[in-house]
Design a protein around this motif. Structure first.
Motif, PDB file in Angstrom:
ATOM      1  N   VAL A  67      49.883  44.609  32.164  1.00 25.35           N
ATOM      2  CA  VAL A  67      49.957  44.262  33.588  1.00 25.35           C
ATOM      3  C   VAL A  67      51.023  45.252  34.361  1.00 25.35           C
ATOM      4  O   VAL A  67      50.920  45.457  35.445  1.00 25.35           O
ATOM      5  N   THR A  68      52.201  45.213  33.522  1.00 32.47           N
ATOM      6  CA  THR A  68      53.319  46.374  34.365  1.00 32.47           C
ATOM      7  C   THR A  68      52.587  47.697  34.277  1.00 32.47           C
ATOM      8  O   THR A  68      53.169  48.747  35.425  1.00 32.47           O
ATOM      9  N   LEU A  69      51.723  48.007  33.504  1.00 33.61           N
ATOM     10  CA  LEU A  69      51.126  49.468  33.933  1.00 33.61           C
ATOM     11  C   LEU A  69      49.715  49.307  34.715  1.00 33.61           C
ATOM     12  O   LEU A  69      49.260  50.433  34.910  1.00 33.61           O
ATOM     13  N   GLY A  70      49.589  48.239  35.283  1.00 26.97           N
ATOM     14  CA  GLY A  70      48.517  47.990  36.535  1.00 26.97           C
ATOM     15  C   GLY A  70      47.100  47.579  35.978  1.00 26.97           C
ATOM     16  O   GLY A  70      46.191  47.662  36.842  1.00 26.97           O
ATOM     17  N   ASP A  71      47.079  47.397  34.687  1.00 27.60           N
ATOM     18  CA  ASP A  71      45.683  47.128  34.128  1.00 27.60           C
ATOM     19  C   ASP A  71      45.707  45.489  34.177  1.00 27.60           C
ATOM     20  O   ASP A  71      46.159  44.618  33.301  1.00 27.60           O
ATOM     21  N   TYR A  72      44.914  44.909  35.305  1.00 30.27           N
ATOM     22  CA  TYR A  72      45.023  43.489  35.853  1.00 30.27           C
ATOM     23  C   TYR A  72      43.957  42.773  35.005  1.00 30.27           C
ATOM     24  O   TYR A  72      43.824  41.741  34.981  1.00 30.27           O
ATOM     25  N   GLU A  73      42.806  43.508  34.590  1.00 28.58           N
ATOM     26  CA  GLU A  73      41.629  42.720  33.756  1.00 28.58           C
ATOM     27  C   GLU A  73      41.754  42.650  32.589  1.00 28.58           C
ATOM     28  O   GLU A  73      41.151  41.577  32.036  1.00 28.58           O
ATOM     29  N   PHE A  74      42.690  43.163  31.713  1.00 32.17           N
ATOM     30  CA  PHE A  74      42.904  42.975  30.187  1.00 32.17           C
ATOM     31  C   PHE A  74      43.348  41.783  29.928  1.00 32.17           C
ATOM     32  O   PHE A  74      42.978  40.932  29.130  1.00 32.17           O
ATOM     33  N   PRO A  75      44.162  41.251  30.531  1.00 35.95           N
ATOM     34  CA  PRO A  75      44.761  39.625  30.267  1.00 35.95           C
ATOM     35  C   PRO A  75      43.749  38.711  30.220  1.00 35.95           C
ATOM     36  O   PRO A  75      43.635  37.787  29.722  1.00 35.95           O
ATOM     37  N   ARG A  76      42.863  38.753  31.337  1.00 33.31           N
ATOM     38  CA  ARG A  76      41.687  37.882  31.279  1.00 33.31           C
ATOM     39  C   ARG A  76      40.769  37.921  30.242  1.00 33.31           C
ATOM     40  O   ARG A  76      40.583  36.766  29.395  1.00 33.31           O
ATOM     41  N   ARG A  77      40.556  39.001  29.825  1.00 32.16           N
ATOM     42  CA  ARG A  77      39.636  39.252  28.612  1.00 32.16           C
ATOM     43  C   ARG A  77      40.413  38.983  27.141  1.00 32.16           C
ATOM     44  O   ARG A  77      39.735  37.831  26.338  1.00 32.16           O
TER      45      ARG A  77
END
Length: 135
Positions: A67-77
């Protein structure tokens, strides 16, 4: 190197690199043999389960980093995946031993991932359908 540590690494790499699914119980034992750390045809179930607990812990930490790197989809998966793993663990009856303590710790790791997804949703960084919002 502990077998549960290798199992955790193998399970985590399988999730991240390929199919976002669990590796079969025999998979980590194959890796142990290949690197010369084991001569058994199987991995003890306790080591595999401890490896799963460790993997969930590492995924919860990785969610925050992504998330700190801007990947907001990864946590949902990850949230969907760890919820499924945790549901499987809830069906087991643990004695009061090390594996039980690791299972209890997994509850907090699952909550941590859920909190990350919740924060992203409340802040409007991901849509409710799961698609990342363009920046």
């Amino acid at each position: 190197i502990a077998a549960s540590g290798v199992a955790s690494s193998v399970i985590l790499s399988r999730f991240l690199v390929s199919t976002e699914s669990l590796i079969e119980l025999g998979g980590p034992a194959d890796v142990l043999r290949q690197v010369g750390l084991g001569d058994r045809d199987f991995l003890p179930l306790d080591d595999y389960l401890i490896g799963l607990c460790n993997m969930v812990s590492e995924l919860s930490r990785l969610c925050v980093t992504r998330v700190t790197l801007g990947d907001y989809e990864f946590p949902r998966r990850v949230s969907t995946f760890v919820a499924q793993v945790f549901a499987g663990f809830r069906q087991l009856n643990f004695r009061n031993d090390f594996l039980r303590r690791r299972y209890d710790g997994m509850k907090y790791d699952v909550k941590r991932v859920e909190d990350v997804v919740y924060d992203l949703t409340v802040r409007g960084l991901v849509k409710s359908s799961g698609e990342a919002k363009p920046q």
